[in-house]
Write a protein that holds these residues in place. Sequence first.
Motif, PDB file in Angstrom:
ATOM      1  N   UNK A  18       0.635  -0.736  -0.090  1.00 40.36           N
ATOM      2  CA  UNK A  18      -0.101   0.195  -0.101  1.00 40.36           C
ATOM      3  C   UNK A  18       1.250   1.067  -0.334  1.00 40.36           C
ATOM      4  N   UNK A  19       0.477   2.122  -1.103  1.00 32.75           N
ATOM      5  CA  UNK A  19       1.626   3.334  -1.121  1.00 32.75           C
ATOM      6  C   UNK A  19       0.354   4.339  -1.014  1.00 32.75           C
ATOM      7  N   UNK A  20       1.548   4.762   0.163  1.00 30.86           N
ATOM      8  CA  UNK A  20       0.763   6.793  -0.026  1.00 30.86           C
ATOM      9  C   UNK A  20       0.574   7.719   0.129  1.00 30.86           C
ATOM     10  N   UNK A  21       0.011   8.131  -0.922  1.00 35.41           N
ATOM     11  CA  UNK A  21       0.489   9.353  -1.349  1.00 35.41           C
ATOM     12  C   UNK A  21      -0.460  10.944  -0.683  1.00 35.41           C
ATOM     13  N   UNK A  22       0.783  11.563  -0.016  1.00 33.87           N
ATOM     14  CA  UNK A  22      -0.296  12.617   0.454  1.00 33.87           C
ATOM     15  C   UNK A  22      -0.539  13.936  -0.046  1.00 33.87           C
ATOM     16  N   UNK A  23      -1.160  15.009   0.275  1.00 33.26           N
ATOM     17  CA  UNK A  23      -1.887  15.837  -0.584  1.00 33.26           C
ATOM     18  C   UNK A  23      -0.441  17.114  -0.226  1.00 33.26           C
ATOM     19  N   UNK A  24      -1.441  18.404  -0.839  1.00 38.52           N
ATOM     20  CA  UNK A  24      -0.858  19.322  -0.358  1.00 38.52           C
ATOM     21  C   UNK A  24      -1.019  20.095   1.424  1.00 38.52           C
ATOM     22  N   UNK A  25      -0.332  20.559   2.080  1.00 41.10           N
ATOM     23  CA  UNK A  25      -0.457  21.677   3.092  1.00 41.10           C
ATOM     24  C   UNK A  25      -0.236  20.105   4.011  1.00 41.10           C
ATOM     25  N   UNK A  26       0.339  18.978   4.211  1.00 44.75           N
ATOM     26  CA  UNK A  26      -0.002  17.724   4.565  1.00 44.75           C
ATOM     27  C   UNK A  26       1.096  17.116   4.185  1.00 44.75           C
ATOM     28  N   UNK A  27       1.917  16.112   5.655  1.00 45.95           N
ATOM     29  CA  UNK A  27       2.714  14.949   4.793  1.00 45.95           C
ATOM     30  C   UNK A  27       2.217  13.733   4.911  1.00 45.95           C
ATOM     31  N   UNK A  28       2.405  12.945   5.346  1.00 48.66           N
ATOM     32  CA  UNK A  28       2.376  11.383   5.359  1.00 48.66           C
ATOM     33  C   UNK A  28       2.403  11.416   6.278  1.00 48.66           C
ATOM     34  N   UNK A  29       2.757  11.800   7.694  1.00 45.71           N
ATOM     35  CA  UNK A  29       2.665  11.891   9.092  1.00 45.71           C
ATOM     36  C   UNK A  29       0.663  11.578   9.638  1.00 45.71           C
ATOM     37  N   UNK A  30       0.224  12.029   8.664  1.00 44.27           N
ATOM     38  CA  UNK A  30      -1.498  12.402   8.358  1.00 44.27           C
ATOM     39  C   UNK A  30      -2.109  10.704   8.267  1.00 44.27           C
ATOM     40  N   UNK A  31      -1.583   9.865   8.312  1.00 46.47           N
ATOM     41  CA  UNK A  31      -1.575   8.170   8.099  1.00 46.47           C
ATOM     42  C   UNK A  31      -1.475   7.803   8.717  1.00 46.47           C
ATOM     43  N   UNK A  89      -6.177  13.929  -0.937  1.00 47.28           N
ATOM     44  CA  UNK A  89      -6.425  15.884  -2.080  1.00 47.28           C
ATOM     45  C   UNK A  89      -5.903  16.007  -3.200  1.00 47.28           C
ATOM     46  N   UNK A  90      -4.886  16.864  -2.685  1.00 51.51           N
ATOM     47  CA  UNK A  90      -4.083  16.599  -4.354  1.00 51.51           C
ATOM     48  C   UNK A  90      -3.354  15.065  -4.415  1.00 51.51           C
ATOM     49  N   UNK A  91      -2.970  14.789  -3.611  1.00 50.66           N
ATOM     50  CA  UNK A  91      -2.477  13.026  -4.095  1.00 50.66           C
ATOM     51  C   UNK A  91      -3.174  12.048  -4.706  1.00 50.66           C
ATOM     52  N   UNK A  92      -4.893  12.467  -4.769  1.00 44.51           N
ATOM     53  CA  UNK A  92      -5.124  11.898  -5.783  1.00 44.51           C
ATOM     54  C   UNK A  92      -5.237  12.604  -7.136  1.00 44.51           C
ATOM     55  N   UNK A  93      -4.993  13.220  -7.534  1.00 41.62           N
ATOM     56  CA  UNK A  93      -4.635  14.025  -9.227  1.00 41.62           C
ATOM     57  C   UNK A  93      -2.972  13.264  -9.096  1.00 41.62           C
ATOM     58  N   UNK A  94      -2.487  13.410  -7.985  1.00 41.62           N
ATOM     59  CA  UNK A  94      -0.887  12.396  -8.460  1.00 41.62           C
ATOM     60  C   UNK A  94      -0.968  10.788  -9.076  1.00 41.62           C
ATOM     61  N   UNK A 129      -6.078   1.931  -7.037  1.00 34.05           N
ATOM     62  CA  UNK A 129      -6.447   3.212  -6.508  1.00 34.05           C
ATOM     63  C   UNK A 129      -7.640   3.315  -4.879  1.00 34.05           C
ATOM     64  N   UNK A 130      -7.460   3.576  -4.187  1.00 30.77           N
ATOM     65  CA  UNK A 130      -8.272   4.543  -3.475  1.00 30.77           C
ATOM     66  C   UNK A 130      -8.005   5.939  -2.636  1.00 30.77           C
ATOM     67  N   UNK A 131      -9.107   6.851  -3.329  1.00 30.91           N
ATOM     68  CA  UNK A 131      -8.907   8.881  -3.354  1.00 30.91           C
ATOM     69  C   UNK A 131      -9.705   8.812  -1.867  1.00 30.91           C
ATOM     70  N   UNK A 132      -9.062  10.009  -0.884  1.00 28.07           N
ATOM     71  CA  UNK A 132      -9.590  10.157   0.533  1.00 28.07           C
ATOM     72  C   UNK A 132      -9.950  11.771   0.321  1.00 28.07           C
ATOM     73  N   UNK A 133     -11.087  12.076   0.139  1.00 22.04           N
ATOM     74  CA  UNK A 133     -11.189  13.370   0.505  1.00 22.04           C
ATOM     75  C   UNK A 133     -10.291  14.279  -0.861  1.00 22.04           C
ATOM     76  N   UNK A 134     -10.025  13.340  -2.466  1.00 25.40           N
ATOM     77  CA  UNK A 134      -9.175  13.559  -3.318  1.00 25.40           C
ATOM     78  C   UNK A 134      -9.737  14.245  -4.357  1.00 25.40           C
ATOM     79  N   UNK A 135      -8.838  15.245  -4.940  1.00 23.88           N
ATOM     80  CA  UNK A 135      -9.319  15.168  -6.378  1.00 23.88           C
ATOM     81  C   UNK A 135      -9.251  14.087  -7.779  1.00 23.88           C
TER      82      UNK A 135
END
Length: 278
Positions: free
Chosen positions: A47-60, A109-114, A128-134
């Motif tokens: 499972x590869x976690x991709x964080x979005x903007x204004x955050x880092x992977x610590x949120x996971x 978030x932005x990680x969803x677009x990535x 693909x798993x999207x969390x509050x994502x674009x």
Amino acid sequence: MNRNPSRARRRFSVLAMLTALLLLVSGGTIATADTTAGRTTSAKPTVVLVHGAWADAGGFAAVETSLDLAGYKVQEFANPLRSLESDSAYLAAYLQQRTEGPVILVGHSYGGAVITNAATADPDVKALVYIDAFVPDQGESLTDLLTRQGPVDPTQLFDFVGYPGAPEGDADLYLKDEVFPVVFANGLPSLVQSQLLASQRPLAAKALAEPSGEPAWKTLPSWYVKGSKDQIVPPALQQFMADRAGATVTTVSTGHLAMVARPDVVTATILRADRATR
């Protein structure tokens, strides 16, 4: 007791040479009957976690702990947050060189677009798993998606900070101190809000305006966790993008950081994606 040590040593030597030969001809991996095209069919995915903007992977963090306990290998991708094209290229290279076997990509978030732009670079990505994502379509930018809900005034949301070597007109975007807890971290304890605010990572402004490429959700199954109180990606926009992608949607009563507020739901969604694609 072995009565002929020299014979035993010879047998061991022959076995060692055969093992080395097998490793050489199989590219360093001994094949088994359960392996198809280099993949063990019963293996749990990475499972590869991709964080979005204004955050880092610590949120996971809580999600990662749950997945670890369930026997999954988890990797955190350090999203550069420089541009959609280059961030997606970085993730594509990471997947090709740092993962083996099946992969589930999780983007917030932005990680969803990535992940939308990078996933097809590695044939091992299976979901693909999207969390509050674009979840953009080809040619869409994040600005295009956000303005579907009406005009957005970036000066009310962001502090603009120039950075060395920035293209003309570009700058790092930081959420304003007074905006962050209300819009980005709403619904979380004040101490958590303060910690997240202090550690926020900026997004380069140009990333919001770049058109997206061919979307991976057209060929890969997807799941979506929608925060019904999200103030960054409006819930109606989340639902629109998820429906368009054909994603299985789970709605939670959270703000933009569903993986912080409801890690149990996010973890369960990832496990559901794994079970459905085995």
